[in-house]
Design a protein around this motif. Sequence first.
Motif, short mmCIF file in Angstrom:
data_model
loop_
_atom_site.label_atom_id
_atom_site.label_comp_id
_atom_site.label_asym_id
_atom_site.label_seq_id
_atom_site.Cartn_x
_atom_site.Cartn_y
_atom_site.Cartn_z
N SER A 116 0.82 -1.22 0.00
CA SER A 116 0.00 0.00 0.00
C SER A 116 0.85 1.27 0.00
O SER A 116 0.36 2.34 -0.35
CB SER A 116 -0.95 0.00 1.20
OG SER A 116 -0.24 -0.15 2.42
N ASP A 117 2.13 1.16 0.38
CA ASP A 117 3.02 2.33 0.31
C ASP A 117 3.72 2.45 -1.03
O ASP A 117 4.58 3.32 -1.21
CB ASP A 117 4.04 2.29 1.45
CG ASP A 117 4.98 1.08 1.39
OD1 ASP A 117 4.81 0.24 0.48
OD2 ASP A 117 5.85 0.97 2.26
N GLY A 118 3.36 1.59 -1.98
CA GLY A 118 3.93 1.67 -3.32
C GLY A 118 5.16 0.82 -3.55
O GLY A 118 5.60 0.66 -4.69
N LYS A 119 5.72 0.23 -2.48
CA LYS A 119 6.89 -0.62 -2.64
C LYS A 119 6.49 -1.94 -3.30
O LYS A 119 5.40 -2.46 -3.07
CB LYS A 119 7.53 -0.91 -1.28
CG LYS A 119 7.97 0.32 -0.51
CD LYS A 119 9.16 1.00 -1.16
CE LYS A 119 9.64 2.17 -0.28
NZ LYS A 119 10.78 2.88 -0.90
N PRO A 120 7.36 -2.51 -4.13
CA PRO A 120 7.01 -3.78 -4.79
C PRO A 120 6.93 -4.94 -3.80
O PRO A 120 7.70 -5.01 -2.85
CB PRO A 120 8.15 -3.98 -5.79
CG PRO A 120 9.30 -3.18 -5.24
CD PRO A 120 8.68 -2.00 -4.55
N MET A 121 6.00 -5.84 -4.04
CA MET A 121 5.90 -7.06 -3.26
C MET A 121 6.57 -8.18 -4.04
O MET A 121 6.28 -8.38 -5.22
CB MET A 121 4.44 -7.42 -2.98
CG MET A 121 4.29 -8.69 -2.19
SD MET A 121 2.56 -9.16 -1.93
CE MET A 121 2.80 -10.88 -1.46
N THR A 122 7.47 -8.92 -3.38
CA THR A 122 8.24 -9.95 -4.06
C THR A 122 8.27 -11.24 -3.25
O THR A 122 7.70 -11.33 -2.16
CB THR A 122 9.69 -9.46 -4.29
OG1 THR A 122 10.36 -9.41 -3.02
CG2 THR A 122 9.73 -8.09 -4.94
N ALA A 123 8.98 -12.21 -3.78
CA ALA A 123 9.15 -13.48 -3.08
C ALA A 123 9.83 -13.29 -1.73
O ALA A 123 9.63 -14.09 -0.81
CB ALA A 123 9.96 -14.44 -3.96
N ASP A 124 10.65 -12.25 -1.60
CA ASP A 124 11.32 -11.99 -0.32
C ASP A 124 10.31 -11.77 0.80
O ASP A 124 10.55 -12.14 1.95
CB ASP A 124 12.23 -10.76 -0.44
CG ASP A 124 13.44 -11.03 -1.33
OD1 ASP A 124 13.97 -12.16 -1.29
OD2 ASP A 124 13.84 -10.11 -2.06
N ASP A 125 9.18 -11.15 0.47
CA ASP A 125 8.14 -10.92 1.48
C ASP A 125 7.51 -12.23 1.94
O ASP A 125 7.18 -12.39 3.12
CB ASP A 125 7.06 -9.99 0.92
CG ASP A 125 7.57 -8.59 0.65
OD1 ASP A 125 8.00 -7.93 1.61
OD2 ASP A 125 7.54 -8.17 -0.51
N ILE A 126 7.36 -13.18 1.02
CA ILE A 126 6.79 -14.48 1.38
C ILE A 126 7.74 -15.24 2.30
O ILE A 126 7.35 -15.75 3.35
CB ILE A 126 6.47 -15.31 0.13
CG1 ILE A 126 5.51 -14.55 -0.79
CG2 ILE A 126 5.89 -16.66 0.52
CD1 ILE A 126 5.29 -15.21 -2.12
N VAL A 127 9.00 -15.30 1.90
CA VAL A 127 10.00 -16.01 2.71
C VAL A 127 10.10 -15.37 4.09
O VAL A 127 10.15 -16.06 5.11
CB VAL A 127 11.37 -16.01 2.00
CG1 VAL A 127 12.43 -16.61 2.90
CG2 VAL A 127 11.28 -16.77 0.68
N PHE A 128 10.11 -14.05 4.14
CA PHE A 128 10.17 -13.35 5.43
C PHE A 128 8.95 -13.63 6.28
O PHE A 128 9.06 -13.89 7.49
CB PHE A 128 10.30 -11.84 5.19
CG PHE A 128 10.10 -11.03 6.44
CD1 PHE A 128 11.06 -10.97 7.42
CD2 PHE A 128 8.90 -10.33 6.64
CE1 PHE A 128 10.87 -10.23 8.58
CE2 PHE A 128 8.69 -9.60 7.79
CZ PHE A 128 9.68 -9.54 8.77
#
Length: 600
Positions: A116-128
């Motif tokens: 929601s802040d405009g930053k990209p969501m990636t696989a790193d977010d899932i792993v984290f």
Amino acid sequence: MIRIITRVNIFRRLRLPAILAVVAALIITACNPANFRSQAVQVPTLIGTLLGGPSTFNYALNESLYTTYVLGLVYDSLITENPLTKKLEPALAKSWKISGDGLRIEIALKEGLKWSDGKPMTADDIVFSYNGIYLNPEIPAPSKDSLKINERGDTPKVRKIDNLTVEFSIPEPFAPFLRWVGGIPILPKHVLEESIRTKGPNGNPQFLRMWGLGTNPKDIIGNGPYVIDSYVPSQRVILKRNPNYWRKDDLGNPQPHIERIVYQIIESTDNMLISFRSGQLDSLEVPPEGFSLLKREEKKGKFTIYNGGPDTSTSFIAFNLNKAKNSKGQAFVDPIKSRWFNKKEFRQAIAYAIDRETMRINSFRGLGELQNSFVYVESPFFLPPEKGLKVYDYNPEKAKKLLLQAGFKYNTQNQLIDNDGNRVKFILLTNSERKVRQDMASQIMKDLGKIGIKVDLQILSFNAYLNKLKVTNDWDCYLGGFGGGGVEPHGASNIWKVKGASHAFNLGPQPGGQKMTGWEVSDWEKEIDSLYIKGAQELDENKRKEYYYEYQRIASEQLPFIHLVTRLDLQAVRDRLQGIKYTALGGAFWNLYELEITEN
């Protein structure tokens, strides 16, 4: 997982998408829309209400349904379940592949996802989200219990393949594998990672203090259809559409179509009913005492009452079976009472002494059904009585006989006493927000009085009630429920596993929680724990049934939960809401993102 609730709702024991978690919140709406719709700039606004305020804004630590109503709109998961078709569908994920042996799942994200802040969501977010939070032994995330796949407590391994792809792997079969790893909301690494690394004064991760109720709502970053715009304690939560949300309709228009959700915090079902009848509300969870009145007003009031049949949740009383002591060496439960509570015959006698049919007729106005198991009656895993589920129909004489056999006796005033002459009495804890809950508690007090037991009522606001159950462990017996139901029993693993975060009747030590000594686990608790693990590991549905059948046989014999009545799922929705696709499991608002509001 399943969460403690006052009106039992979501967790639909199979892990439905986070957005389904708000279904009940939007069906119990109450406040004055004019206060929000009479602004200079008119935007489509849906008014909802919460019977209690949120307890945190940290999704991973939440166990309150009222918090889930809010955060269920702020976060999405990788996969969702369509309650109409019962099929799993992509959400944040674009696709997934399951290996031939079922031990690996590769999930690919949609391209261009943003927070929601405009930053990209990636696989790193899932792993984290998994390795850093949900599976972190220092984080008391209730989701962890449903991800344990064997007696060792092994959990899925999560690794990044590329920027948009992750792999989940397990060492042995796990029937709910896809449903669970795909169904837990993803949290933002770029905002929360530092709080995992940083330790507080007590040595716990700073994450345990992140996103409390004092947080500026605009600092809470999500990936769901809405973001929190403002929060006024004890008054309201306002959400606005997330401009970076990924969903679009068939014409390419951004979803959701409804710009704002307003949750007014009103701790009274009576006031909700009054407000709905006066035309101020969009929707209402129809309370038993209001059904006949509302049914007569349906056409004039321009609303429809949907009936989903028996609600997918539980209603029960439970005794505190915990024999442990706190850090000061004080027993959580008075040792005298603890000896009573831990006798199976005592719990069975209580079950026989409660007139559930009268409760169904009086408290529920006939709009409910007697409940006998934790498993939803429509689930293929539900154990019918003819196959061994023990049912406790009203029989006060049998209750007295059981008590006498267990060593209790009656004094000259016909009061029940134990072998040492102690009067049998305890405090029944429940929450204040729902009239039906208080009616139930009053009947239980009267019914048990007929067999010589004195019951005192303690009625608290929901968050205070939850604090006693989950934090201080300071309670004798509570009247409550767990939300959701559904067809997959594994969702209740956080309740039935002995180290589960919601093993409420005998809650053990929890990460970041208070210290305790002398905690004991009974053999039957261990057996149910083992059956839950075996049920999750078995891929053959017929064999799975046998494991869950046996757990229900044990539970109905030991009675850690004394089941009462489940309400009919009655929801009134204003006709100005277009696109409702009502289903018993999803309710009226499971497809909130595509609903539209038309004035009439």
